[in-house]
Design an enzyme around this catalytic site. Structure first.
Site, mmCIF file in Angstrom:
data_model
loop_
_atom_site.group_PDB
_atom_site.id
_atom_site.type_symbol
_atom_site.label_atom_id
_atom_site.label_comp_id
_atom_site.label_asym_id
_atom_site.label_seq_id
_atom_site.Cartn_x
_atom_site.Cartn_y
_atom_site.Cartn_z
ATOM 1 N N GLU A 182 0.840 -1.209 0.000
ATOM 2 C CA GLU A 182 0.000 0.000 0.000
ATOM 3 C C GLU A 182 0.879 1.264 0.000
ATOM 4 O O GLU A 182 0.732 2.141 0.865
ATOM 5 C CB GLU A 182 -0.997 -0.016 1.168
ATOM 6 N N GLU A 219 -4.811 -8.839 -0.503
ATOM 7 C CA GLU A 219 -5.665 -8.574 0.662
ATOM 8 C C GLU A 219 -7.098 -8.483 0.184
ATOM 9 O O GLU A 219 -7.411 -7.641 -0.681
ATOM 10 C CB GLU A 219 -5.256 -7.274 1.362
HETATM 11 O O1 AHR Z 1 -5.332 -6.171 6.672
HETATM 12 C C1 AHR Z 1 -5.318 -5.030 7.440
HETATM 13 C C2 AHR Z 1 -4.654 -3.846 6.754
HETATM 14 O O2 AHR Z 1 -5.421 -3.457 5.661
HETATM 15 C C3 AHR Z 1 -3.287 -4.080 6.163
HETATM 16 O O3 AHR Z 1 -2.280 -3.975 7.096
HETATM 17 C C4 AHR Z 1 -3.188 -3.017 5.135
HETATM 18 O O4 AHR Z 1 -2.349 -3.369 4.063
HETATM 19 C C5 AHR Z 1 -4.622 -2.781 4.714
HETATM 20 O O5 AHR Z 1 -4.948 -1.456 4.704
#
Ligand code: AHR
Length: 515
Positions: A196, A319
């Protein structure tokens, strides 16, 4: 595929569609058509130093009273072995961009402590580091995927980490690894360059990150005996510009994968709703939002096609999952939420869609493995429960590395308030031994659906099926009652030559296997 074959197939499909037009719910499976493999890594997982995922969930330390093997919880380890997870992403997440790997090696008593600023401001004692992670993935038989630190790290730091893990010769890092007890290199393949980077990983612009990526990736060396699969830090859900800029500015031979994150949030980020208390309109809203990952993958993939028409660079959806309000009384920074049949449906719908995008989607990682967000396992001090989402991943095992099959589905709709969706969600594949796999989710909470399946291109002899269902969409497992939602044999079907009738229960997810 030859034009004649294609025309023939279309004609047959049209004939079946016409013949079964009266059936409100029907599925035509083309068992003899398919040439794309569903990468098993689409069924991957993610464990971050966040809340009780690593500490308490996976790692309790060798001196703990909780039954453990070399510090790893025995119950959780066994559940993950049983699930046959193909990969595990670590150490974050946002945590990855403030993690300095050298703090997590050597004698645990000497490891420096740090503040986990993203997740609750708690002290991280670094007792779970590179060796603990690599040994864990070895024990559970899965592939490691490490995300390196771009946000607050350096090219040198990341380069040395790779040397530490992968180099077999004589070098400062390989020697240090040996001194710390690991003689042979582990040979990692999946390597993420930051996380991110548009947000918690450094608030960069895509142009700036693309340059940074090129620098970091240059020094992410391939050592003899291992070749890295390098993953660039990709977009936040609908940020198509990020994907465009990265594809334009990073030479294709410098990256193998481009990540993407997509969370299913009911309502808004400020008011995400509760994990176990919701009405039927909210239920459908959640599922509709989950299903939008189809459009999302199409959009990012279309941009990538401009630069990479042969689909060499994979989308790595590292994710995904539901994100609700934390359970009352728990640390807001720990992201601990319960997991219901609604989560199971989100998983089923998402995985069906992921299969469909297998040509471009090389990997996906559910956030997160234990005790965080849409977890497959929840633990307390001494006990563990498997969530409905765990059972979906368990049911869907046959899709891993199977050949994606085309199908044609007609489904009735279900509606509540302003929300409306198709009731049935399906994916079809063929295993190496010729078995046809049909995963079906019936999201209608109240109505059993009679589904007519036409099996084209297979001489069907036998059928087996397993499923999960529950009395309500918010049914879930608790430490007091662990098996409210559990996998069971399913028998309510009838095979007659190439026609299979299935009475798909309300609020269910199933896997049907035809031989
Ligand atoms: O999964 C939780 C968080 O969500 C992670 O650390 C981040 O990459 C995303 O914003």
């Amino acid at each position: 595929m030859k034009t004649q074959n294609l025309k023939g197939m279309m004609l047959i499909t049209v004939m079946f569609v016409t013949f079964f037009a009266h059936a409100q719910n029907r599925l035509i499976v083309n068992a003899d058509q398919g040439n794309i493999t569903i990468n098993k890594h689409i069924y991957g997982h993610f464990a971050e130093h966040l809340g009780r995922c690593i500490y308490g969930g996976i790692w309790v330390g060798p001196d703990s009273d909780i039954p453990n093997e070399d510090g790893y919880r025995k119950d959780v380890m066994q559940a993950l072995i049983d699930l046959e997870i193909p990969n595990l992403r670590w150490p974050g997440g946002c945590f990855a961009d403030e993690y300095h790997w050298t703090d997590g090696i050597g004698d645990p008593a000497d490891r420096p402590k740090m503040v986990n600023t993203h997740w609750g401001g708690v002290t991280e004692d670094n007792s779970f580091g590179t060796h603990e992670f690599m040994n864990f993935v070895e024990k559970i038989g899965t592939e490691p995927y490490i995300t390196g630190n771009v946000g607050s790290g350096s090219v040198e730091e990341m380069s040395k980490w790779i040397e530490y893990i992968n180099f077999d010769g004589v070098s400062p890092m390989a020697d240090l690894r040996r001194k710390n007890g690991q003689d042979k290199p582990w040979g990692i393949k999946y390597w993420g360059v930051g996380n991110e980077s548009w947000g918690c990983g450094g608030n960069m612009t895509p142009e700036y990150y693309a340059n940074e990526y090129r620098r970091y990736a240059t020094f992410a060396r391939n050592y003899e005996g291992s070749k890295l699969y390098k993953i660039a830090g990709g977009a936040n859900d609908w940020d198509l510009n990020w994907t465009d800029v990265l594809m334009k500015n990073i030479p294709l031979n410098m990256m193998d994968g481009l990540s993407l994150h997509y969370y299913t949030v009911t309502g808004t980020w400020e008011n995400k709703g509760k994990a176990t208390e919701f009405d039927k309109q909210e239920y459908l809203e959640t599922l509709r939002k989950a299903a939008r990952v189809d459009e999302l993958l199409t959009k990012h993939s279309t941009i990538m096609d401009k630069y990479d028409p042969n689909k060499r660079v994979g989308i790595i959806l590292d994710e995904w999952g539901t994100w609700f309000q934390v359970e009352p009384g728990t640390n807001p920074g720990f992201l601990y939420q319960q997991n219901t049949m609604r989560d199971a449906q989100v998983a089923a719908i998402s995985l069906n869609i992921f299969n469909k995008h297998a040509a471009r989607l090389h990997m996906a990682n559910l956030a997160q493995t234990v005790n965080v967000l849409q977890a497959v396992i929840l633990t307390n001090e001494t006990d563990m429960i498997l969530t409905p989402t765990y059972h979906v991943f368990d049911l869907y095992k046959p899709h891993k590395d199977a050949t994606l099959l085309s199908h044609d589905l007609k489904s009735e709709e279900v509606s509540f308030g302003k929300e409306k969706m198709e009731s049935l969600h399906v994916s079809t594949s063929k295993s190496e031994d010729g078995t046809v796999n049909i995963s079906i989710a019936n999201i209608n909470p109240d109505k059993k659906i009679d589904l007519d399946v036409v099996l084209r291109g297979i001489d069907a002899k036998s059928v087996t099926a397993q499923f999960i269902t529950a009395p309500a969409v918010n049914s879930h497992n608790t430490f007091e009652n662990k098996n409210v939602v559990k996998k069971a044999e399913f028998k309510d079907f009838k095979l007659n030559k190439d026609n299979l009738k299935i009475a798909v229960p309300a609020n269910s997810v199933m896997m049907v296997r035809v031989k």
